[in-house]
Write a protein that holds these residues in place. Structure first.
Motif, PDB file in Angstrom:
ATOM      1  N   UNK A 123       0.859  -1.176   0.000  1.00 10.92           N
ATOM      2  CA  UNK A 123       0.000   0.000   0.000  1.00 10.92           C
ATOM      3  C   UNK A 123       0.902   1.235   0.000  1.00 10.92           C
ATOM      4  N   UNK A 124       0.478   2.267  -0.727  1.00  7.27           N
ATOM      5  CA  UNK A 124       1.307   3.455  -0.909  1.00  7.27           C
ATOM      6  C   UNK A 124       0.615   4.737  -0.447  1.00  7.27           C
ATOM      7  N   UNK A 125       1.470   5.725  -0.130  1.00 11.16           N
ATOM      8  CA  UNK A 125       1.012   7.103   0.084  1.00 11.16           C
ATOM      9  C   UNK A 125       0.562   7.647  -1.269  1.00 11.16           C
ATOM     10  N   UNK A 126       0.002   8.829  -1.256  1.00 17.21           N
ATOM     11  CA  UNK A 126      -0.306   9.496  -2.517  1.00 17.21           C
ATOM     12  C   UNK A 126       0.970   9.643  -3.335  1.00 17.21           C
ATOM     13  N   UNK A 127       0.862   9.677  -4.651  1.00 17.79           N
ATOM     14  CA  UNK A 127       2.059   9.716  -5.497  1.00 17.79           C
ATOM     15  C   UNK A 127       2.846  11.021  -5.378  1.00 17.79           C
ATOM     16  N   UNK A 128       4.138  10.913  -5.702  1.00 23.73           N
ATOM     17  CA  UNK A 128       5.012  12.088  -5.721  1.00 23.73           C
ATOM     18  C   UNK A 128       4.707  12.965  -6.931  1.00 23.73           C
ATOM     19  N   UNK A 129       4.317  12.327  -8.023  1.00 16.56           N
ATOM     20  CA  UNK A 129       3.925  13.041  -9.240  1.00 16.56           C
ATOM     21  C   UNK A 129       2.505  12.609  -9.594  1.00 16.56           C
ATOM     22  N   UNK A 130       1.745  13.436 -10.302  1.00 14.05           N
ATOM     23  CA  UNK A 130       0.361  13.070 -10.616  1.00 14.05           C
ATOM     24  C   UNK A 130       0.287  11.754 -11.405  1.00 14.05           C
ATOM     25  N   UNK A 131      -0.609  10.857 -10.999  1.00 13.07           N
ATOM     26  CA  UNK A 131      -0.765   9.586 -11.720  1.00 13.07           C
ATOM     27  C   UNK A 131      -1.580   9.790 -12.994  1.00 13.07           C
ATOM     28  N   UNK A 132      -1.555   8.778 -13.840  1.00 16.36           N
ATOM     29  CA  UNK A 132      -2.392   8.778 -15.040  1.00 16.36           C
ATOM     30  C   UNK A 132      -3.808   8.400 -14.621  1.00 16.36           C
ATOM     31  N   UNK A 133      -4.783   9.016 -15.243  1.00 18.79           N
ATOM     32  CA  UNK A 133      -6.189   8.713 -14.960  1.00 18.79           C
ATOM     33  C   UNK A 133      -6.775   7.994 -16.176  1.00 18.79           C
ATOM     34  N   UNK A 134      -7.427   6.858 -15.920  1.00 15.50           N
ATOM     35  CA  UNK A 134      -8.012   6.050 -16.995  1.00 15.50           C
ATOM     36  C   UNK A 134      -9.481   5.779 -16.700  1.00 15.50           C
ATOM     37  N   UNK A 135     -10.298   5.840 -17.742  1.00 15.47           N
ATOM     38  CA  UNK A 135     -11.729   5.605 -17.615  1.00 15.47           C
ATOM     39  C   UNK A 135     -12.038   4.185 -18.088  1.00 15.47           C
ATOM     40  N   UNK A 136     -12.653   3.378 -17.229  1.00 12.60           N
ATOM     41  CA  UNK A 136     -13.040   2.014 -17.573  1.00 12.60           C
ATOM     42  C   UNK A 136     -14.563   1.946 -17.685  1.00 12.60           C
TER      43      UNK A 136
END
Length: 192
Positions: A121-134
């Protein structure tokens, strides 16, 4: 390297990994309206509002299918995770959801690796993650280096093309009905 696309786009991928043919057949059945698998996934419902429902099935070869439905949550509540032993195959059967994904180096672990759950499990990312629509038919394959968070909602009215919303018979923002296949990483090695 995550792979994302409609299940039909994965034919060459599955042809390259013969040990995954049972998984491909299961995923195909999940999207076939008159199949028992599809009907079972579509029938998943919670008896209590905002409750997660999961049912697991062993498919053979160490592959496990987790059929599930759950309420969507705000992207600010994203649960970022990755796995070391299993590759996640996440197929949206009905409904829709957003995923956020990023490379493992863009995240800081929140806790040590849980060997029993095969989970980091991770903290929020250091850089913005990619957002994908499923939406129905979209498959995501997440390898150990792919940190991912699903079950997210955004302002779907402004970010999703009207044609997608109109083509999907499920009301926007309705919780997804989906399947996650836990596929042993070892099945991707040449000996299989």
């Amino acid at each position: 390297m995550a792979l994302i696309g409609h299940l039909e786009q994965f034919n060459a991928f599955f042809a390259h990994y013969p040990a995954l043919m049972e998984a491909k057949e299961y995923l195909t059945q999940a999207l076939t309206p008159d199949s028992a698998v599809h009907k079972r996934i579509i029938a998943l419902q919670s008896s209590v509002a905002n409750e997660r429902v999961e049912v697991s099935y062993e498919l053979g070869g160490g592959i496990r299918a987790i059929e599930q439905t759950y309420p969507l949550k705000a992207h600010t509540e994203a649960f970022y995770e990755s796995h070391r032993i299993f590759v996640d195959f996440q197929l949206c059967v009905a409904g829709m959801e957003y995923f956020e994904i990023g490379h493992i180096t863009d995240f800081t672990p929140l806790a040590d690796y849980d060997t029993l759950k095969d989970l980091i499990i991770y903290h929020n990312p250091k850089t913005p993650p990619h957002r994908l629509f499923f939406h129905s038919g979209i498959l995501g394959v997440f390898f150990p280096e792919d940190v991912h968070a699903g079950g997210l909602r955004y302002d779907i009215e402004s970010s999703t093309p009207t044609s997608v919303l109109n083509a999907n018979p499920i009301t926007p923002l309705l919780q997804p009905q989906k399947v996650v296949l836990k596929v042993p990483l070892e099945l991707f090695h040449p000996k299989h």
